[in-house]
Design an enzyme around this catalytic site. Structure first.
Site, PDB file in Angstrom:
ATOM      1  CD  GLU A 170     134.474 154.735   4.147  1.00 46.24           C
ATOM      2  OE1 GLU A 170     135.253 153.828   4.492  1.00 46.24           O
ATOM      3  OE2 GLU A 170     133.494 154.521   3.430  1.00 46.24           O
ATOM      4  CD  GLU A 389     134.057 155.083  -1.001  1.00 44.56           C
ATOM      5  OE1 GLU A 389     133.860 153.945  -0.542  1.00 44.56           O
ATOM      6  OE2 GLU A 389     135.082 155.740  -0.787  1.00 44.56           O
TER       7      GLU A 389
HETATM    8  C1  BGP Z   1     135.250 152.114   1.641  1.00 41.26           C
HETATM    9  C2  BGP Z   1     136.540 152.742   1.170  1.00 41.26           C
HETATM   10  C3  BGP Z   1     136.889 152.427  -0.259  1.00 41.26           C
HETATM   11  C4  BGP Z   1     136.544 151.017  -0.679  1.00 41.26           C
HETATM   12  C5  BGP Z   1     135.173 150.579  -0.209  1.00 41.26           C
HETATM   13  C6  BGP Z   1     134.898 149.115  -0.440  1.00 41.26           C
HETATM   14  O1  BGP Z   1     135.283 151.968   3.020  1.00 41.26           O
HETATM   15  O2  BGP Z   1     136.462 154.150   1.292  1.00 41.26           O
HETATM   16  O3  BGP Z   1     138.236 152.756  -0.456  1.00 41.26           O
HETATM   17  O4  BGP Z   1     137.551 150.145  -0.438  1.00 41.26           O
HETATM   18  O5  BGP Z   1     135.008 150.837   1.169  1.00 41.26           O
HETATM   19  O6  BGP Z   1     135.544 148.362   0.516  1.00 41.26           O
HETATM   20  P1  BGP Z   1     136.083 146.901   0.280  1.00 41.26           P
HETATM   21  O7  BGP Z   1     137.036 146.987  -0.854  1.00 41.26           O
HETATM   22  O8  BGP Z   1     136.743 146.529   1.559  1.00 41.26           O
HETATM   23  O9  BGP Z   1     134.910 146.062  -0.018  1.00 41.26           O
END
Ligand code: BGP
Length: 492
Positions: A170, A389
């Site tokens: 990302e 993800e």
């Molecule tokens: C993405 C990242 C992850 C994770 C996920 C959830 O952007 O790659 O590392 O953190 O988001 O985000 P959050 O924990 O802010 O809800």
């Protein structure tokens, strides 16, 4: 497209789950690990939720065998994790830490023994602190060189064991948060520096991919990108134009460079006019455009899209008169200092989407957006896609020792159906890695926002027992995997 019956998932489909080093490992000062920018940032007052850090996280560094045993029990086919650069090269360049390398060898071997395909992310935001201090991190080309050497070490060590590789996680998110909104390290507020750092990361990504193709010819590599489809709020052509601008700026700005080596024309011209476009040397342009430096697949992280309307600076409405726009408004681009003679350039304005529900954290729940994402990305770049993800962050509660996360099951099931529809449309999808396998540290929400199939007893005071408890979604996903996506029902 409409389908009477959906295609089956491919027989070798990679049903997986994801994590990132800083969010799970803990042991930040153990066995010779150097500090990363997150080790410092999370300890500065006010930066993270209740001062939470990854010092202990969910202690995966010590508990990886227990975690992999749970993955095996679930029948997981793939596990995406990231390597902490400063664990294996403490200063980011130079001396290698043998104990750090050993940890990842053990982790990968344990996965392979459990018949789980490792998916290795090389960079999930935890830049070695030394590189930040010495070179201002990604703002300088020395960090690109250091990343290239780090990549060489990784390919040499793990290239025969790991087939699927993710270069950068990302890039759009961490450069925006680090340089624009100032909510991640290095906590700056400069679009110009964001563009510069971003350009260097593009070059680092391309250099690493080119090297990979020489060193790991049988593997597959690509970046993981946080994609969001951009909807127009209305059919007012001005709103449609705003959504096109948003797509160019939020998505194409990264994906085009990864896949073609060229920055999107309209945005580039706009940024040159604003004085924020970095200079691209002929050598850099050459590596960016080299087909050997382009990805074999695209990792897509999908949570939600966005809805856009004409920027309210251009089109003032009664209600927008009350709104305050300032220099850091993400949808208003203003010239950097010294170019104040340039007019403000309004690109788009982000608004709510009234057609979709939201999570407890206000994130839009939009499974159709996943299908749209997959279609748009595949149509444009014609590369296989791995969903690296997708998941639901929630406040999970334990009752009688159990976690009944039926809301997560329904969220994931809806997205899996959307993915199957995209496969039926014709998109080539390698696998689906849900975020996340265990609960873990949320960068800015501490241990309150949980995503895992496995509950971990950790809290914002960071003194939990770290006990692992599979949630109801764990048993559900096990069934999904066993049936290769045929059985999505939420019942035993
Ligand atoms: C993405 C990242 C992850 C994770 C996920 C959830 O952007 O790659 O590392 O953190 O988001 O985000 P959050 O924990 O802010 O809800």
């Amino acid at each position: 497209m409409f389908h009477k019956k959906l295609d089956d998932f491919p027989t070798d489909f990679l049903w997986g789950a994801s994590s990132a080093a800083y969010q799970i490992e803990g042991a930040t000062g153990e066995d010779g690990k150097g500090k990363s920018i997150w080790d410092v940032y999370s300890h500065e007052k006010g930066n993270t939720y209740k001062g939470t850090s990854g010092d202990i996280a969910v202690d995966h560094y010590h508990k990886y065998k227990e975690d992999i045993a749970l993955m095996k029990k679930m029948g997981l086919k793939a596990y995406r994790f990231s390597v902490s650069w400063s664990r294996i090269i403490p200063d980011g360049e130079g001396k290698v830490n043998a104990k750090g390398l050993q940890f990842y060898h053990s982790l990968i071997d344990e996965l392979i023994n459990a018949k789980i395909e490792p998916v290795l992310t090389m960079y999930h935001w935890d830049l070695p602190l030394a590189l930040q201090e010495k070179y201002d991190g990604w703002e300088s080309t020395e960090t690109v060189e250091a990343f290239k050497n780090y990549a060489k070490l990784l390919f040499r060590e793990f290239g025969t064991k790991v087939k699927y590789w993710v270069t950068i996680n990302e890039q759009n998110v961490f450069t925006s948060m680090g340089y624009r909104w100032g909510t991640h390290p290095p906590k700056k507020h400069s679009i110009k520096l964001m563009m510069l750092a971003n350009h260097h990361i593009n070059v680092a990504n391309a250099e690493a991919i080119k090297l990979f193709h020489q060193m790991v010819p049988d593997g597959m590599i690509g970046p993981s990108f946080g994609y969001g489809p951009t909807y127009a709020k209305t059919s007012d052509p001005e709103d449609v134009l705003a959504s096109i601008n948003a797509n160019d700026f939020n998505n194409n700005w990264w994906l085009d460079v990864y896949c073609t080596g060229k920055y999107p024309f309209f945005c580039k011209k706009q940024f040159e006019k604003l004085g924020i476009m970095p200079e691209i040397t002929p050598k850099e342009q050459k590596i960016l455009e080299d087909p050997e430096a382009h990805p074999d697949f695209l990792g897509i992280n999908y949570y939600h899209g966005g809805t856009f309307q004409q920027n309210r600076i251009q089109k003032v409405t009664e209600s927008s008169k009350q709104e305050k726009f300032d220099k850091t408004d993400p949808y208003l681009m203003q010239p950097e200092e010294g170019r104040a003679d340039e007019p403000e350039i309004a690109m788009f304005n982000s608004v709510e989407n009234s057609y979709v529900n939201k999570t407890q954290w206000g994130w839009e729940k939009d499974p159709t957006g996943l299908r749209i994402t997959l279609r748009q990305v595949y149509e444009k770049y014609q590369l296989p896609i791995m969903i690296t993800e997708n998941g639901l962050g929630a406040h999970d509660e334990i009752e009688n020792g159990q976690i009944d996360d039926d809301y997560r099951i329904s969220y994931l099931a809806d997205h899996i159906i959307a993915m199957q529809e995209a496969i039926t449309d014709g998109v080539d999808i390698l696998g689906y890695c849900a975020w996340s396998f265990t609960d873990l540290l949320s960068w800015l929400n501490g241990y309150s926002k949980r995503y895992g199939f496995v509950y971990v007893d950790q809290n914002n005071q960071e003194n939990g027992s770290l006990k692992r408890i599979p949630k109801r979604s764990f048993y559900w996903y096990k069934k999904v995997i066993r049936s290769n996506g045929k059985d999505l029902e939420d019942k035993e």
